[in-house]
Structure formats: structure tokens, C-alpha cells
Design a protein around this motif. Structure first.
Motif, PDB file in Angstrom:
ATOM      1  N   LYS A   1      13.368  28.499  12.999  1.00 10.93           N
ATOM      2  CA  LYS A   1      12.995  29.617  13.879  1.00 10.93           C
ATOM      3  C   LYS A   1      14.194  30.185  14.630  1.00 10.93           C
ATOM      4  N   HIS A   2      15.333  29.508  14.551  1.00 10.81           N
ATOM      5  CA  HIS A   2      16.529  29.974  15.254  1.00 10.81           C
ATOM      6  C   HIS A   2      17.450  30.804  14.362  1.00 10.81           C
ATOM      7  N   CYS A   3      17.677  30.318  13.138  1.00 10.82           N
ATOM      8  CA  CYS A   3      18.630  31.003  12.252  1.00 10.82           C
ATOM      9  C   CYS A   3      17.986  31.574  10.990  1.00 10.82           C
ATOM     10  N   SER A   4      16.692  31.338  10.808  1.00  9.94           N
ATOM     11  CA  SER A   4      15.927  31.830   9.654  1.00  9.94           C
ATOM     12  C   SER A   4      16.331  31.186   8.318  1.00  9.94           C
ATOM     13  N   ARG A   5      17.110  30.158   8.374  1.00  6.87           N
ATOM     14  CA  ARG A   5      17.500  29.459   7.148  1.00  6.87           C
ATOM     15  C   ARG A   5      16.314  28.659   6.614  1.00  6.87           C
ATOM     16  N   GLU A   6      16.173  28.634   5.290  1.00  7.99           N
ATOM     17  CA  GLU A   6      15.114  27.847   4.677  1.00  7.99           C
ATOM     18  C   GLU A   6      15.604  26.426   4.463  1.00  7.99           C
ATOM     19  N   ILE A   7      14.792  25.452   4.921  1.00 11.26           N
ATOM     20  CA  ILE A   7      15.191  24.040   4.934  1.00 11.26           C
ATOM     21  C   ILE A   7      14.022  23.195   4.485  1.00 11.26           C
ATOM     22  N   LYS A   8      14.329  22.073   3.851  1.00 10.36           N
ATOM     23  CA  LYS A   8      13.271  21.119   3.513  1.00 10.36           C
ATOM     24  C   LYS A   8      12.711  20.590   4.819  1.00 10.36           C
ATOM     25  N   SER A   9      11.420  20.475   4.908  1.00 16.93           N
ATOM     26  CA  SER A   9      10.784  20.042   6.156  1.00 16.93           C
ATOM     27  C   SER A   9      11.302  18.689   6.626  1.00 16.93           C
ATOM     28  N   CYS A  10      11.641  17.821   5.692  1.00 16.43           N
ATOM     29  CA  CYS A  10      12.141  16.494   6.081  1.00 16.43           C
ATOM     30  C   CYS A  10      13.560  16.554   6.653  1.00 16.43           C
ATOM     31  N   GLU A  11      14.242  17.684   6.483  1.00 16.95           N
ATOM     32  CA  GLU A  11      15.622  17.830   6.985  1.00 16.95           C
ATOM     33  C   GLU A  11      15.705  18.721   8.223  1.00 16.95           C
ATOM     34  N   LEU A  12      14.552  19.205   8.694  1.00 18.46           N
ATOM     35  CA  LEU A  12      14.549  20.134   9.818  1.00 18.46           C
ATOM     36  C   LEU A  12      15.139  19.526  11.091  1.00 18.46           C
ATOM     37  N   ALA A  13      14.764  18.311  11.396  1.00 21.70           N
ATOM     38  CA  ALA A  13      15.267  17.675  12.625  1.00 21.70           C
ATOM     39  C   ALA A  13      16.797  17.564  12.598  1.00 21.70           C
ATOM     40  N   THR A  14      17.338  17.182  11.461  1.00 22.01           N
ATOM     41  CA  THR A  14      18.798  17.084  11.326  1.00 22.01           C
ATOM     42  C   THR A  14      19.437  18.459  11.462  1.00 22.01           C
TER      43      THR A  14
ATOM     44  N   LEU B   1      18.302  21.047  13.109  1.00 21.60           N
ATOM     45  CA  LEU B   1      18.219  21.521  14.491  1.00 21.60           C
ATOM     46  C   LEU B   1      19.311  20.919  15.376  1.00 21.60           C
ATOM     47  N   GLU B   2      19.798  19.743  15.022  1.00 22.94           N
ATOM     48  CA  GLU B   2      20.886  19.130  15.795  1.00 22.94           C
ATOM     49  C   GLU B   2      22.209  19.857  15.584  1.00 22.94           C
ATOM     50  N   MET B   3      22.279  20.660  14.516  1.00 21.12           N
ATOM     51  CA  MET B   3      23.520  21.358  14.195  1.00 21.12           C
ATOM     52  C   MET B   3      23.353  22.871  14.113  1.00 21.12           C
ATOM     53  N   CYS B   4      22.142  23.378  14.165  1.00 20.65           N
ATOM     54  CA  CYS B   4      21.878  24.810  13.960  1.00 20.65           C
ATOM     55  C   CYS B   4      22.730  25.651  14.917  1.00 20.65           C
ATOM     56  N   PRO B   5      23.577  26.539  14.391  1.00 19.21           N
ATOM     57  CA  PRO B   5      24.460  27.339  15.243  1.00 19.21           C
ATOM     58  C   PRO B   5      23.725  28.347  16.124  1.00 19.21           C
ATOM     59  N   LYS B   6      22.515  28.704  15.756  1.00 18.68           N
ATOM     60  CA  LYS B   6      21.760  29.710  16.512  1.00 18.68           C
ATOM     61  C   LYS B   6      20.807  29.105  17.540  1.00 18.68           C
ATOM     62  N   MET B   7      20.677  27.792  17.530  1.00 25.54           N
ATOM     63  CA  MET B   7      19.768  27.144  18.482  1.00 25.54           C
ATOM     64  C   MET B   7      20.336  27.237  19.898  1.00 25.54           C
ATOM     65  N   GLU B   8      19.473  27.539  20.850  1.00 28.50           N
ATOM     66  CA  GLU B   8      19.917  27.611  22.236  1.00 28.50           C
ATOM     67  C   GLU B   8      20.132  26.213  22.791  1.00 28.50           C
ATOM     68  N   VAL B   9      21.263  26.044  23.451  1.00 30.22           N
ATOM     69  CA  VAL B   9      21.611  24.767  24.069  1.00 30.22           C
ATOM     70  C   VAL B   9      22.154  25.043  25.464  1.00 30.22           C
ATOM     71  N   SER B  10      22.109  24.033  26.303  1.00 28.21           N
ATOM     72  CA  SER B  10      22.699  24.130  27.644  1.00 28.21           C
ATOM     73  C   SER B  10      24.159  23.721  27.575  1.00 28.21           C
ATOM     74  N   CYS B  11      24.951  24.251  28.453  1.00 25.12           N
ATOM     75  CA  CYS B  11      26.364  23.890  28.533  1.00 25.12           C
ATOM     76  C   CYS B  11      26.494  22.379  28.597  1.00 25.12           C
ATOM     77  N   GLU B  12      27.408  21.848  27.795  1.00 24.92           N
ATOM     78  CA  GLU B  12      27.578  20.391  27.766  1.00 24.92           C
ATOM     79  C   GLU B  12      28.184  19.833  29.053  1.00 24.92           C
ATOM     80  N   LEU B  13      28.749  20.699  29.890  1.00 28.53           N
ATOM     81  CA  LEU B  13      29.258  20.256  31.196  1.00 28.53           C
ATOM     82  C   LEU B  13      28.217  20.449  32.294  1.00 28.53           C
ATOM     83  N   GLU B  14      27.053  20.954  31.890  1.00 25.75           N
ATOM     84  CA  GLU B  14      25.908  21.119  32.786  1.00 25.75           C
ATOM     85  C   GLU B  14      26.144  22.131  33.903  1.00 25.75           C
ATOM     86  N   CYS B  15      26.771  23.275  33.537  1.00 25.37           N
ATOM     87  CA  CYS B  15      26.972  24.334  34.526  1.00 25.37           C
ATOM     88  C   CYS B  15      25.718  25.191  34.693  1.00 25.37           C
ATOM     89  N   GLY B  16      24.738  25.010  33.798  1.00 30.83           N
ATOM     90  CA  GLY B  16      23.489  25.746  33.902  1.00 30.83           C
ATOM     91  C   GLY B  16      23.355  26.907  32.928  1.00 30.83           C
TER      92      GLY B  16
END
Length: 109
Positions: free
Chosen positions: A7-20, A22-37
Motif C-alpha cells: 500500500k506504500h509503493c504499489s509493488r506486487e509482493i508474495k503475501s508471505c514476503e510482505l512483512a520483510t 515493509l521493513e525495507m519499503c522506501p515509500k513507507m512512512e517512518v519516524s526520524c530515527e533520532l526521535e525528533c518527531g
């Protein structure tokens, strides 16, 4: 294998590989790793840390040796750095803060 779309990058993935993925998806929203907000796409993290994040520590540009968060550095340079240049209250000459005592001994006042 069932194929799903990220749902982030529209790439088609095997359902069993989705969790992996999502840990690397470049389009997924993440918080700053230094926690600036700040929240950004994972692919923008490097630029954020390099240019924008106020919690990244940098050395004082005036050469005093202090290492401070970017957010604190501007005030440090302007108000507390011993290498900042200030005007002598007597002769108005520009002098480094750390040299003011020596200057005042010789100041023509």
C-alpha cells in the motif's frame, strides 16, 4: 502463493514476503530515527539526517571544540561560544570572547 500490493509503493509482493518488504519499503512512512518527531518516507531519512534534523550533533563552526545538536548550535555560536566575536564596550573593537580579558588590559578606553 498469493500476490499482494504494497500500500506504500504499489509493488506486487508474495503475501508471505510482505512483512520483510515493509521493513525495507522506501515509500513507507517512518519516524526520524533520532526521535525528533518528523515523519517521512524511509527513502528520505538520509537526507533528513544529513540536512534537516535538529538532533544531529555537529561541531561548533567557530572551532571551540563543542559538539552540539543542530538546534542548540545556533544559540551556542551567537551567545555562549568562547570563540564568538563581540564588541569591546569601551573601544567597540571586535574581539573574541575568550580574548576579552587580555584586550581589556590593553584597551585604550
Amino acid at each position: 502463493q498469493r500476490i499482494v500490493e504494497c500500500k506504500h509503493c504499489s509493488r506486487e509482493i508474495k503475501s508471505c514476503e510482505l512483512a520483510t518488504h515493509l521493513e525495507m519499503c522506501p515509500k513507507m512512512e517512518v519516524s526520524c530515527e533520532l526521535e525528533c518527531g518528523v515523519v517521512m518516507c524511509r527513502e528520505d531519512m538520509a537526507q533528513h539526517l544529513e540536512q534537516e534534523c535538529g538532533l544531529v550533533e555537529e561541531m561548533c563552526e567557530l572551532g571551540c571544540g563543542m559538539k552540539l545538536a543542530r538546534d542548540e548550535l545556533k544559540m551556542h555560536v551567537k551567545e555562549t561560544c568562547v570563540q564568538r566575536v563581540i564588541a569591546c564596550e569601551h573601544c567597540k573593537r571586535s574581539v573574541k570572547f575568550c580574548d576579552m580579558t587580555i584586550h581589556l588590559d590593553k584597551c585604550p578606553k
